[in-house]
Scaffold this motif. Structure first.
Motif, PDB file in Angstrom:
ATOM      1  N   GLY A   1      -4.148   9.123   2.795  1.00  0.00           N
ATOM      2  CA  GLY A   1      -3.989   9.784   4.085  1.00  0.00           C
ATOM      3  C   GLY A   1      -3.755   8.797   5.209  1.00  0.00           C
ATOM      4  O   GLY A   1      -2.870   8.988   6.050  1.00  0.00           O
ATOM      5  N   SER A   2      -4.529   7.725   5.230  1.00  0.00           N
ATOM      6  CA  SER A   2      -4.359   6.716   6.274  1.00  0.00           C
ATOM      7  C   SER A   2      -3.014   6.013   6.147  1.00  0.00           C
ATOM      8  O   SER A   2      -2.365   5.716   7.158  1.00  0.00           O
ATOM      9  CB  SER A   2      -5.496   5.692   6.187  1.00  0.00           C
ATOM     10  OG  SER A   2      -6.744   6.306   6.391  1.00  0.00           O
TER      11      SER A   2
ATOM     12  N   ARG B   1       0.832  -1.208   0.000  1.00  0.00           N
ATOM     13  CA  ARG B   1       0.000   0.000   0.000  1.00  0.00           C
ATOM     14  C   ARG B   1       0.866   1.258   0.000  1.00  0.00           C
ATOM     15  O   ARG B   1       0.552   2.238  -0.690  1.00  0.00           O
ATOM     16  CB  ARG B   1      -0.924  -0.008   1.218  1.00  0.00           C
ATOM     17  CG  ARG B   1      -1.977  -1.113   1.208  1.00  0.00           C
ATOM     18  CD  ARG B   1      -2.989  -0.887   2.318  1.00  0.00           C
ATOM     19  NE  ARG B   1      -3.966  -1.958   2.357  1.00  0.00           N
ATOM     20  CZ  ARG B   1      -3.897  -2.994   3.189  1.00  0.00           C
ATOM     21  NH1 ARG B   1      -2.885  -3.069   4.059  1.00  0.00           N
ATOM     22  NH2 ARG B   1      -4.813  -3.926   3.177  1.00  0.00           N
TER      23      ARG B   1
ATOM     24  N   ARG C   1      -6.030   5.591  -4.688  1.00  0.00           N
ATOM     25  CA  ARG C   1      -7.347   5.941  -4.145  1.00  0.00           C
ATOM     26  C   ARG C   1      -8.455   5.243  -4.926  1.00  0.00           C
ATOM     27  O   ARG C   1      -9.429   4.760  -4.331  1.00  0.00           O
ATOM     28  CB  ARG C   1      -7.522   7.458  -4.188  1.00  0.00           C
ATOM     29  CG  ARG C   1      -8.772   7.942  -3.449  1.00  0.00           C
ATOM     30  CD  ARG C   1      -8.883   9.457  -3.486  1.00  0.00           C
ATOM     31  NE  ARG C   1      -7.845  10.089  -2.662  1.00  0.00           N
ATOM     32  CZ  ARG C   1      -6.823  10.756  -3.153  1.00  0.00           C
ATOM     33  NH1 ARG C   1      -6.667  10.859  -4.478  1.00  0.00           N
ATOM     34  NH2 ARG C   1      -5.935  11.300  -2.356  1.00  0.00           N
TER      35      ARG C   1
ATOM     36  N   ASP D   1      -6.575   4.419   0.924  1.00  0.00           N
ATOM     37  CA  ASP D   1      -6.647   5.806   1.361  1.00  0.00           C
ATOM     38  C   ASP D   1      -5.238   6.337   1.594  1.00  0.00           C
ATOM     39  O   ASP D   1      -4.569   5.921   2.546  1.00  0.00           O
ATOM     40  CB  ASP D   1      -7.465   5.903   2.647  1.00  0.00           C
ATOM     41  CG  ASP D   1      -7.602   7.339   3.136  1.00  0.00           C
ATOM     42  OD1 ASP D   1      -7.274   8.265   2.362  1.00  0.00           O
ATOM     43  OD2 ASP D   1      -8.032   7.545   4.289  1.00  0.00           O
TER      44      ASP D   1
ATOM     45  N   GLU E   1      -0.921   8.465  -6.126  1.00  0.00           N
ATOM     46  CA  GLU E   1      -1.954   8.590  -5.106  1.00  0.00           C
ATOM     47  C   GLU E   1      -3.351   8.457  -5.696  1.00  0.00           C
ATOM     48  O   GLU E   1      -4.248   7.848  -5.090  1.00  0.00           O
ATOM     49  CB  GLU E   1      -1.819   9.928  -4.381  1.00  0.00           C
ATOM     50  CG  GLU E   1      -0.620  10.028  -3.466  1.00  0.00           C
ATOM     51  CD  GLU E   1      -0.679  11.251  -2.587  1.00  0.00           C
ATOM     52  OE1 GLU E   1      -1.783  11.820  -2.429  1.00  0.00           O
ATOM     53  OE2 GLU E   1       0.373  11.648  -2.047  1.00  0.00           O
TER      54      GLU E   1
END
Length: 340
Positions: A207-208, A188, A200, A205, A196
């Motif tokens: 951000g996570s 990931r 997505r 995700d 990115e």
């Protein structure tokens, strides 16, 4: 022949490293403990930068947070030394993990020079924070002394015992990183680094992932700070300044970003090489030695990082891989010629 699992390989390397301490004098064992502390921090940094592209110039602050967490928790603990050590390590993990989470939440919204600037600001603000918060000011905090167990007092000195603890703690800090790097979490991270938007769309995700990567990088750095607290019995902001933080980046780049083995090479380099430089400066004539004192190591490290970036972008780990690949396979099975 089947390869050993990651935990078994980590156990084997740990046992070999502990055995190697018997061939070192007390000062070298102290240096080894320092290298183990740097290794824990650089391993987290190289995974963070190499797998997610997030540049942190403030990993020294994460080490300091782990050192302070160790000093507070270990000083508050009572009972046998093993319980004091366990409490200190848990404190280091908790404080560094929390700071890493806060930085990770910011990293999910920042990128490039903005994230590097934020982490750099933390390093610069550390002395002021030490004078504002109840953490001992410039003098720092004392960490409990961990003596040699009675069963080993006739066998090893205290520096060797601390080197043992440093090796074991570094192994506990780095082994999960190796497993994370080779597992789904590592995939990931690489997906987010590559694209990115595509990640997505694939249900990942960014951000996570970035937040989790920062936490995973912060905890080993905190344990590295705990190792330094064990070896020096002191945690002070002066030991985690900008120069030290940049040395961690140098170790990651020279070793090879994304490589755990390269992190070990880089950590040994940044610990032992300044000592070699200091010895050379001490042997120089008085006037020349005064001019070079404190400057030669910085100059050489700068030259090394430029040379590595230009000539060997993959660092020492890539260079070692090429060397091993170029060696003749002495035990390889000869190819069979089926043509007649």
């Amino acid at each position: 022949m089947r390869r050993l699992s990651i935990p078994l390989r980590a156990l084997l390397i740990t046992v070999l490293a502990i055995g190697g301490t018997f061939g070192l004098d007390p000062f070298r064992n102290y240096q080894l403990a320092t290298a183990a502390a740097c290794f824990a921090a650089v391993a987290g940094l190289t995974v963070l930068v190499g797998l997610t592209g997030q540049l942190s110039l403030g990993h020294a602050v994460l080490m300091a947070s782990g050192g302070y967490g160790f000093a507070f928790a270990a000083s508050a603990a009572t009972g046998p030394a093993i319980l004091v050590l366990a409490a200190g390590l848990l404190g280091a993990v908790a404080v560094s993990g929390l700071l890493g989470l806060l930085l990770g939440l910011a990293a999910a919204r920042l990128r490039g020079p903005y994230l590097a600037g934020l982490t750099l600001a933390l390093v610069i603000a550390l002395p002021s924070a030490a004078n504002t918060l109840p953490i001992g000011g410039d003098q720092g905090l004392r960490a409990p002394f961990l003596p040699v167990p009675e069963a080993l007092t006739a066998l090893i000195a205290v520096e060797q015992w601390h080197a043992w603890l440093a090796i074991i703690v570094a192994a506990l800090a780095v082994t999960p990183l190796v497993m994370l790097r080779s597992g789904r979490a590592g995939l990931r991270m690489r997906a987010v680094l590559d694209d990115e938007t595509a990640s997505r769309l694939s249900g990942v995700d960014p951000g996570s992932v970035k937040t989790g990567a920062f936490v995973a990088s912060a905890v080993p750095a905190g344990l590295g700070g705990a190792i330094l607290a064990i070896a020096t019995q002191q945690v002070a902001p002066g030991g985690y300044g900008l120069a030290f933080s940049l040395l961690l980046v140098v170790a990651a780049v020279v070793g090879g970003l994304g490589s755990i083995g390269g992190a070990a090479i880089g950590s040994v380099l940044v610990v032992f090489f300044p000592w070699v430089v200091d010895e050379l400066v001490a042997a120089a004539p008085t006037d020349l030695g005064q001019r070079l004192d404190g400057n030669l190591a910085v100059l050489v490290f700068g030259a090394v990082i430029v040379a590595v970036t230009v000539l060997w972008p993959g660092g020492a780990a890539r260079l070692l891989d090429r060397f091993l690949a170029a060696r003749p396979r002495r035990f390889a099975t000869p190819a069979t010629n089926t043509e007649r």
